[in-house]
Scaffold this active site. Structure first.
Site, short mmCIF file in Angstrom:
data_model
loop_
_atom_site.label_atom_id
_atom_site.label_comp_id
_atom_site.label_asym_id
_atom_site.label_seq_id
_atom_site.Cartn_x
_atom_site.Cartn_y
_atom_site.Cartn_z
N SER A 114 -0.76 -6.91 5.95
CA SER A 114 0.19 -6.50 4.92
C SER A 114 0.23 -4.98 4.87
O SER A 114 -0.25 -4.31 5.78
CB SER A 114 -0.20 -7.11 3.57
N ASN A 115 0.78 -4.42 3.82
CA ASN A 115 0.81 -2.95 3.67
C ASN A 115 0.71 -2.59 2.20
O ASN A 115 0.68 -3.47 1.34
CB ASN A 115 2.08 -2.39 4.31
#
Ligand code: C5P
Length: 400
Positions: A206-207
């Site tokens: 993810s980020n």
């Protein structure tokens, strides 16, 4: 504002704030009618609410005089908006299941008007799986929510999510839903937040996108009267008032939620979509010893490019975001051409924009570029929403 609001007062301690809300709504020029549940009358009296609205308060489904006089069907229809304060766990459960055994729930079932709920309850009741299930059902039914907020509860020493939004916040949410703003009748899709791409049941790629800019844009478009669907990856943000939220995790789910929300007049793709996902998602947790030295990745669909290149259902205006550190305008023009979108909002992310409350952007259209000074993400959202309203002026509204 010459609008009619039907206020349904539910049975919780926050009911007292509904009296204040009546004043705040009347100050805007709205006509307010009140329905109270039986439980609500333990907290505030019909006399108090009636004195504030200047007419009788409706309380009983089976009272012959009340039914004959106005009736639940007329109450449900003769308004522009219904607002439920407090939306108790019980009222939410009834609405989610279509129960109608008293005047308030019968009106809520019989109406075809927008409904805004301001939940208020003990944090444990709010967190309860049943309440969260009902919340999802109601959101999917298109009900709008304001709050609950986090804070001190009526019960001594208790804190958490469950405090009803303040009357001013609820009034603003009502105004957004009642807006005759320049985007009234227009439909918008906004993506926001990160996507989450599962490696196995517990691990993911993810980020760090916070979702703040996208949520602010969804809210600003709703304030101008648009019917907004916000497709959001996991964030810690509250649903903006008057906005429908579809919560997803992966890029592929984000794309199908966007496609389901079509047709739309404008699409604003703010999400930080993961460019790749693990080629395989293991059904069971990958054991330490089994982990390969490299994770094989597959490219995710590009949601912005997909919507931009639609032939039949392409929104009239498709806007992308770009995080750049140098040659901002030139790179944005390349991106417009590559993705086929109409505008790019280019962030200069060389500073502290990621996760922060401020943003510095350039708005790049096919034939112009504006550089906006550094300002809050809320202001960027409002400015962008007015540019969108200006661009859509006079354009035919998309229908199914
Ligand atoms: O290609 P890049 O990631 O720089 O483009 C950013 C823009 O494209 C943003 O508007 C983002 O929401 C969108 N995007 C998308 N789907 C992807 C990747 C990016 O919609 N898979």
């Amino acid at each position: 504002m010459n609008k009619r609001v039907l206020l349904v007062i539910g049975g919780g301690i926050a009911a007292y704030k509904s009296l204040e809300l009546i004043r705040r709504l009347k100050e805007t020029g709205a006509d307010v009618r009140v329905v109270m549940t039986k439980a609500a009358q333990h907290f505030v009296t019909p006399l108090a609410a009636g004195a504030l609205v200047g007419e009788r308060v409706f309380t009983d489904l089976f009272d012959q005089a009340q039914e004959f006089d106005v009736g639940h069907i007329r109450l449900a229809r003769e308004c522009d908006l219904i607002v439920v304060t407090p939306a108790t766990a019980d009222l939410m459960a009834k609405m989610a299941n279509g129960l109608a055994d008293d005047l308030a729930s019968a009106v809520l079932l019989a109406t075809d008007k927008p409904i805004l709920l301001a939940p208020a309850m003990n944090p444990h009741m709010w967190a309860n799986a049943a309440t969260q299930r009902n919340l999802e059902v109601l959101r999917a039914d298109g009900r709008a929510f304001v709050g609950p907020n986090e804070g001190e509860m009526a019960e001594r020493g208790e804190r958490g999510f469950g405090r009803m939004a303040e009357p001013e916040e609820i009034r603003d949410a009502c105004l957004a839903l009642l807006s005759d703003g320049p985007l009234k009748g227009k439909k918008a899709i906004v993506t926001a937040g990160p996507t989450v791409e599962a490696l196995d049941p517990v691990r993911f790629l993810s980020n760090r996108s916070s979702g703040k800019q996208g949520y602010a844009i969804a809210s600003a478009l709703a304030q101008l009267g648009a019917n907004v669907t916000l497709v959001s990856g996991p964030t810690a943000l509250a649903t903006p008032a008057g906005v429908k939220v579809k919560r997803i995790e992966s890029a592929r789910d984000m794309l199908s939620a966007c496609e389901d929300a079509l047709p739309a007049d404008v699409a604003v793709m703010v999400a930080a979509v993961a460019d790749w996902r693990p080629s395989k998602t293991a059904k069971k947790k990958i054991k330490k010893g089994d982990a390969a030295s490299a994770v094989e990745l597959t490219e995710n669909p590009d949601i912005l490019a997909t919507l931009s290149k639609l032939t039949k259902k392409r929104p009239a205006l498709v806007i992308g975001f770009a995080a750049e550190t140098d040659n901002v305008e030139a790179n944005a023009r390349v991106k417009i051409a590559k993705k086929g979108c109409d505008w790019i909002v280019a962030n200069d992310v060389s500073g502290d924009v990621m996760g922060g409350n401020d943003n510095q952007v350039m708005l790049i259209t096919r034939d112009a570029a504006q550089s906006w000074p550094r300002m809050s993400k809320d202001l960027v959202a409002q400015k962008l929403a007015s540019e969108i309203a200006e661009a859509l002026k006079g354009k035919a509204t998309r229908r199914k």
